[in-house]
Design a protein around this motif. Structure first.
Motif, PDB file in Angstrom:
ATOM      1  N   THR A  70     -12.649   8.257   7.968  1.00 13.61           N
ATOM      2  CA  THR A  70     -13.120   7.485   6.810  1.00 13.61           C
ATOM      3  C   THR A  70     -13.941   6.314   7.358  1.00 13.61           C
ATOM      4  O   THR A  70     -13.428   5.491   8.118  1.00 13.61           O
ATOM      5  N   VAL A  72     -15.685   3.012   6.994  1.00 14.58           N
ATOM      6  CA  VAL A  72     -15.661   1.846   6.107  1.00 14.58           C
ATOM      7  C   VAL A  72     -16.830   0.920   6.460  1.00 14.58           C
ATOM      8  O   VAL A  72     -16.837   0.286   7.519  1.00 14.58           O
ATOM      9  N   LEU A  77     -13.707  -4.315   1.840  1.00 14.97           N
ATOM     10  CA  LEU A  77     -12.629  -3.392   2.199  1.00 14.97           C
ATOM     11  C   LEU A  77     -12.287  -3.526   3.691  1.00 14.97           C
ATOM     12  O   LEU A  77     -11.109  -3.528   4.075  1.00 14.97           O
ATOM     13  N   ILE A  81      -8.612  -4.588   5.801  1.00 17.86           N
ATOM     14  CA  ILE A  81      -7.985  -3.800   6.874  1.00 17.86           C
ATOM     15  C   ILE A  81      -7.794  -4.668   8.117  1.00 17.86           C
ATOM     16  O   ILE A  81      -6.718  -4.699   8.717  1.00 17.86           O
ATOM     17  N   VAL A  93     -11.671   4.844  10.276  1.00 16.79           N
ATOM     18  CA  VAL A  93     -10.235   5.009  10.028  1.00 16.79           C
ATOM     19  C   VAL A  93      -9.911   6.492  10.237  1.00 16.79           C
ATOM     20  O   VAL A  93     -10.466   7.351   9.557  1.00 16.79           O
ATOM     21  N   SER A  95      -7.279   9.509  10.142  1.00 14.70           N
ATOM     22  CA  SER A  95      -6.012   9.871   9.496  1.00 14.70           C
ATOM     23  C   SER A  95      -5.702  11.343   9.730  1.00 14.70           C
ATOM     24  O   SER A  95      -6.589  12.125  10.116  1.00 14.70           O
ATOM     25  N   VAL A 138      -1.995  -0.764   6.164  1.00 16.52           N
ATOM     26  CA  VAL A 138      -3.024   0.062   5.517  1.00 16.52           C
ATOM     27  C   VAL A 138      -2.364   1.253   4.840  1.00 16.52           C
ATOM     28  O   VAL A 138      -2.688   1.596   3.694  1.00 16.52           O
ATOM     29  N   LYS A 143      -4.173   3.148   0.930  1.00 19.47           N
ATOM     30  CA  LYS A 143      -4.515   4.579   0.953  1.00 19.47           C
ATOM     31  C   LYS A 143      -5.448   4.950  -0.201  1.00 19.47           C
ATOM     32  O   LYS A 143      -6.410   5.694  -0.017  1.00 19.47           O
ATOM     33  N   LEU A 146      -8.958   3.657   0.184  1.00 14.90           N
ATOM     34  CA  LEU A 146      -9.698   4.403   1.209  1.00 14.90           C
ATOM     35  C   LEU A 146      -9.985   5.840   0.779  1.00 14.90           C
ATOM     36  O   LEU A 146     -10.735   6.544   1.463  1.00 14.90           O
ATOM     37  N   LEU A 148      -8.102   8.441   1.017  1.00 22.73           N
ATOM     38  CA  LEU A 148      -7.717   9.358   2.100  1.00 22.73           C
ATOM     39  C   LEU A 148      -7.443  10.745   1.520  1.00 22.73           C
ATOM     40  O   LEU A 148      -7.032  10.858   0.370  1.00 22.73           O
ATOM     41  N   VAL A 154      -2.915   7.047   7.896  1.00 28.14           N
ATOM     42  CA  VAL A 154      -3.780   6.528   8.961  1.00 28.14           C
ATOM     43  C   VAL A 154      -3.000   6.514  10.280  1.00 28.14           C
ATOM     44  O   VAL A 154      -1.825   6.139  10.319  1.00 28.14           O
TER      45      VAL A 154
END
Ligand SMILES: Cc1cc2nc3c(=O)[nH]c(=O)nc-3n(C[C@H](O)[C@H](O)[C@H](O)COP(=O)(O)O)c2cc1C
Length: 186
Positions: A70, A72, A77, A81, A93, A95, A138, A143, A146, A148, A154
């Motif tokens: 992800t 960013v 945002l 983080i 990020v 995950s 995070v 979540k 983001l 996810l 993450v």
């Protein structure tokens, strides 16, 4: 005769070029450092594309490629983080499905992807730093923000940004002497 000399010259310079490229690769791997001081300047999309490619191409157990990246770029945002993150920095990020505290194979795979991203950024002259301290918060709070993939948590975050050049504050700290941590069995 002239043609032969020309061909030999081309082969020689191509070999020298490849050797120089390889030397640059090993230099990046040995001389990396975790950047502390970033400049408030943007990372170009072409650099970001190559850095993401390095992560996507990382090795993984059974080639499972369990990760999601992800990217960013939203400053607000990013600051949620990592507080105080510099404008222009990009957070990658990483995950994977399941519990990122206990899924050892996924943790290792994501860690290798993080390392590839971290080194790729430095090979391109950017600064980078790996983060795990913010991961628990995070996973608890961000979540949804983001977006996810379902069931993902993450594992690790890599911060990428523009840097001046290696300064005293950012230069790598000392490492253990190889003699103290390497054993040869011949
Ligand atoms: C798995 C991992 C997690 C890390 N987590 C953080 C972190 O949460 N915050 C931070 O400031 N640095 C973090 N770092 C950066 C390390 O502190 C840094 O890589 C180490 O001190 C060596 O720095 P140097 O190469 O500049 O000497 C992390 C590094 C790794 C490999």
């Amino acid at each position: 005769m002239k043609k032969t000399i020309l061909i030999l010259c081309v082969i020689f310079f191509t070999a020298a070029f490849i050797q120089a490229q390889n030397a640059a690769g090993i230099r990046t791997i040995i001389n990396h450092y975790a950047a502390r001081n970033f400049l408030p300047l943007p990372v170009s999309q072409s650099d970001l594309d190559q850095i993401i490619r390095a992560g996507v191409n990382a090795p993984s157990a059974r080639n499972a490629q369990p990760w999601h990246f992800t990217i960013v770029q939203n400053a607000e945002l990013a600051r949620r983080i990592i507080s105080g993150v510099t404008d222009g920095n990009v957070l990658i990020v990483i995950s994977a499905a399941g519990d990122s505290r206990t899924n050892i194979p996924e943790i290792l795979d994501c860690a290798l992807a993080a390392q590839s991203i971290y080194l790729a950024a430095q090979a391109l002259g950017l600064g980078s730093r790996i983060y795990t301290a913010p991961v628990a918060a995070v996973n608890r709070d961000l979540k949804n923000a983001l977006s996810l993939p379902r069931d993902h948590s993450v594992v690790v975050i890599v911060r990428i940004g523009r840097v001046e050049q290696v300064d005293a504050a950012s230069a790598a700290s000392s490492r253990k002497a190889p003699d103290s941590i390497v054993t040869y069995k011949k």
